[in-house]
Scaffold this motif. Structure first.
Motif, short mmCIF file in Angstrom:
data_model
loop_
_atom_site.label_atom_id
_atom_site.label_comp_id
_atom_site.label_asym_id
_atom_site.label_seq_id
_atom_site.Cartn_x
_atom_site.Cartn_y
_atom_site.Cartn_z
N ASP A 30 48.90 36.59 30.77
CA ASP A 30 47.46 36.74 31.02
C ASP A 30 47.24 37.60 32.25
OD1 ASP A 30 47.19 34.90 28.94
OD2 ASP A 30 47.21 33.20 30.32
N ILE A 31 46.15 38.36 32.22
CA ILE A 31 45.80 39.23 33.34
C ILE A 31 44.42 38.83 33.87
CG2 ILE A 31 45.02 41.58 33.90
CD1 ILE A 31 47.28 42.65 32.23
N ALA A 32 44.35 38.65 35.19
CA ALA A 32 43.06 38.36 35.82
C ALA A 32 43.06 38.96 37.22
CB ALA A 32 42.81 36.85 35.89
N ALA A 33 41.90 39.38 37.67
CA ALA A 33 41.76 39.94 39.01
C ALA A 33 40.31 39.80 39.46
CB ALA A 33 42.19 41.41 39.03
N VAL A 34 40.14 39.71 40.77
CA VAL A 34 38.79 39.71 41.36
C VAL A 34 38.82 40.63 42.57
CG1 VAL A 34 39.34 37.63 42.69
CG2 VAL A 34 36.95 38.29 42.35
N LEU A 35 37.81 41.50 42.65
CA LEU A 35 37.69 42.47 43.74
C LEU A 35 36.38 42.24 44.46
CD1 LEU A 35 38.67 45.10 45.19
CD2 LEU A 35 37.32 46.36 43.49
#
Length: 412
Positions: free
Chosen positions: A401-406
Motif C-alpha cells: 500500500d502507498i500513502a503520503a501526506v504533504l
C-alpha cells in the motif's frame, strides 16, 4: 571354403577369429586335455592345464563327453562373466575338438526381442485394464461435470457478490482519506495534500488530517503490519479511535502533546490483540500560535522536512513502539519550528520499499531527492513523487500500500 577366392576366405577367417573370440580345446580319448588355444581368457579358461581331466576344468562340457554324435553343436551356453558361446564338438584322428565361438551379442539381441515381445503383451494387458478404468473414470467425470455445471452459476454469483463487496469496501476505505486542504490555521496559510493507493482491493495504510480549535492542525499517517481485509479493518479501527478523540473536552491537551493521544489509542489496540497486528504511525500537530510542529513517531518512516531554502532534514526522533504491541508502551514527542515555505512530507514504506525489476528499493534518498528539487510548474510534489515511484517500478506490480501526506506552510 569352396568357390571363394583365397583373399576373401582369408578375410572371412580373420573376421571370425576377431569377432567371435575363437578358442579351442583338444581332448584325448581318456578325456584329458591334450592342447588348447585361442581366446581362452575370454571364456575364463586361462588357467586350464594340459594333461588334466577336462571335465574338472571346463564344467560346461559335463555330460557332453564322450561324444555320441559328431559333429555336435550346443548353442548359446552361458559361461563365466555373462559370456555366451556356441560350443562345436567333433572328432577326428587327433582326438575330440571343442570350438568356442562368442555369441553374446546374438544372445542379448534375442533377449531384447523376447523382452520387447513380453513388454508388448504386458502393455496390451495394461492397455485393456486402463481402458476399463478410463471408462469408469469417464463415467465418474461425467457425473462430476453435471454436478459442477449445476453449481457453476452459484459460484459465479458468489464471486460477483464478493467482488462487489470488495469494490464497495475499497470505495469506503478511500472515502476515509480526507480531501486536500487549503485554508488558514490561526493566522497562518496552510496546504495539506494526501495520497492513498491500496495494493489490493483494500489495504492497511491510514492517512488523515483535521483541525483542533482554530490554531492547531493535526495530521497522521499509519501503516498496518499486514495487507488485505484484516489490515483494512485494523486501519479503520485506528482511524475511528483517533477521530473519536476530537470531540473530547480535553482534545486540545491530547493533541498539543500528541503522545497523549497515541497512548490512549495504543492501549485500546493492544488490548486483546491476539494476532499481534500492529500499526506504525506518525502523528504531528502544527500549532499556528507558536509555529511549532510537535510529532510522535511510533516506529514509522521518519518524515522529510524541506526548508524554504531547499535543504532537506529528517524528523527522526524516536517516539515509541508501533501501536498495538504493548498496553504499557510509553510514548514521547519531539518538536521543530516551521517557517513560511517549509514543507513536511510523511510517507509509508510502500514508497520507500517500492522495487524495480532487479529487486532494488526506491529508498529514502530518492524521496529526499524529490523534496530537494521541489515542485515543477503544473505538477504537485506528491504527483512527482508517485511518478518517480512508477517509473522506478518500470511496470512492475505494486507490492505494498502507498500513502503520503504533504503539509506546506504558506508564505502569507
Amino acid at each position: 571354403m569352396r568357390g571363394l577366392p583365397a583373399p576373401v576366405a582369408h578375410r572371412l577367417n580373420a573376421l571370425m577369429v576377431q569377432e567371435r573370440a575363437v578358442a579351442w580345446l583338444r581332448i584325448g580319448a581318456d578325456l584329458t586335455l591334450l592342447d588348447a588355444g585361442g581366446e581362452l581368457d575370454h571364456y575364463g579358461l586361462t588357467a586350464i592345464c594340459r594333461g588334466e581331466p577336462v571335465g574338472e576344468q571346463a564344467l560346461f562340457l559335463e555330460g557332453l563327453l564322450p561324444l555320441f554324435e559328431s559333429p555336435y553343436v550346443v548353442p548359446s551356453i552361458g559361461l563365466t562373466g555373462d559370456i555366451a558361446a556356441d560350443v562345436h564338438i567333433h572328432e577326428d584322428a587327433d582326438g575330440t575338438w571343442v570350438l568356442l565361438l562368442d555369441v553374446t551379442a546374438e544372445r542379448d539381441a534375442t533377449r531384447r526381442v523376447q523382452q520387447k515381445a513380453y513388454d508388448m503383451t504386458l502393455l496390451q494387458e495394461k492397455e485393456a485394464l486402463l481402458n476399463r478404468r478410463l471408462e469408469a473414470v469417464n463415467a465418474a467425470l461425467r457425473e462430476t461435470q453435471r454436478e459442477l455445471e449445476a453449481s457453476r452459476d452459484l459460484a459465479r454469483q458468489e464471486l460477483e457478490r464478493k467482488q462487489l463487496e470488495l469494490a464497495e469496501a475499497r470505495t469506503l476505505q478511500l472515502a476515509l482519506a480526507p480531501p486536500p486542504y487549503r485554508g488558514r490555521i490561526g493566522a497562518r496559510a496552510v496546504a495539506v495534500d494526501v495520497v492513498l493507493e491500496p495494493a489490493k482491493e483494500v489495504g492497511g495504510d491510514l492517512v488523515d488530517h483535521f483541525r483542533i480549535g482554530n490554531d492547531m492542525l493535526v495530521f497522521l499517517l499509519g501503516d498496518v503490519s499486514d495487507k488485505g481485509a484484516g489490515a483494512a479493518l485494523m486501519m479503520a479501527r485506528t482511524h475511528a479511535l483517533f477521530r473519536g478523540l476530537i470531540n473530547r473536552p480535553d482534545a486540545p491537551w491530547l493533541f498539543r502533546a500528541p503522545e497523549n493521544a497515541v497512548g490512549l489509542v495504543n492501549r485500546t489496540l493492544a488490548e486483546g490483540n491476539a494476532g499481534c497486528m500492529f500499526v506504525t504511525l506518525l502523528i504531528a500537530t502544527f500549532d499556528a500560535a507558536t509555529n511549532r510542529l510537535t510529532y510522535t513517531r511510533a516506529g514509522h518512516v521518519p518524515p522529510f522536512l524541506r526548508r524554504c531554502g531547499g535543504a532537506v532534514e529528517r524528523l527522526g526522533a524516536a517516539g515509541g513502539l508501533p501501536l498495538g504491541l504493548s498496553e504499557d508502551a510509553v510514548y514521547a514527542s519531539a518538536a521543530v519550528t516551521l517557517a513560511p515555505g517549509d514543507e513536511v512530507l510523511t510517507v509509508t514504506d510502500g514508497i520507500t520499499e517500492a522495487m524495480d525489476q532487479s529487486q532494488c528499493l526506491f529508498g529514502e534518498e530518492r524521496v529526499a531527492g524529490v523534496m530537494r528539487r521541489g515542485c515543477v510548474a503544473g505538477t504537485s510534489l506528491l504527483q512527482q513523487l508517485l511518478a518517480g515511484v512508477r517509473a522506478f517500478e518500470a511496470g512492475g506490480m505494486q507490492s505494498d500500500d502507498i500513502a503520503a501526506v504533504l503539509v506546506t506552510i504558506g508564505t502569507s
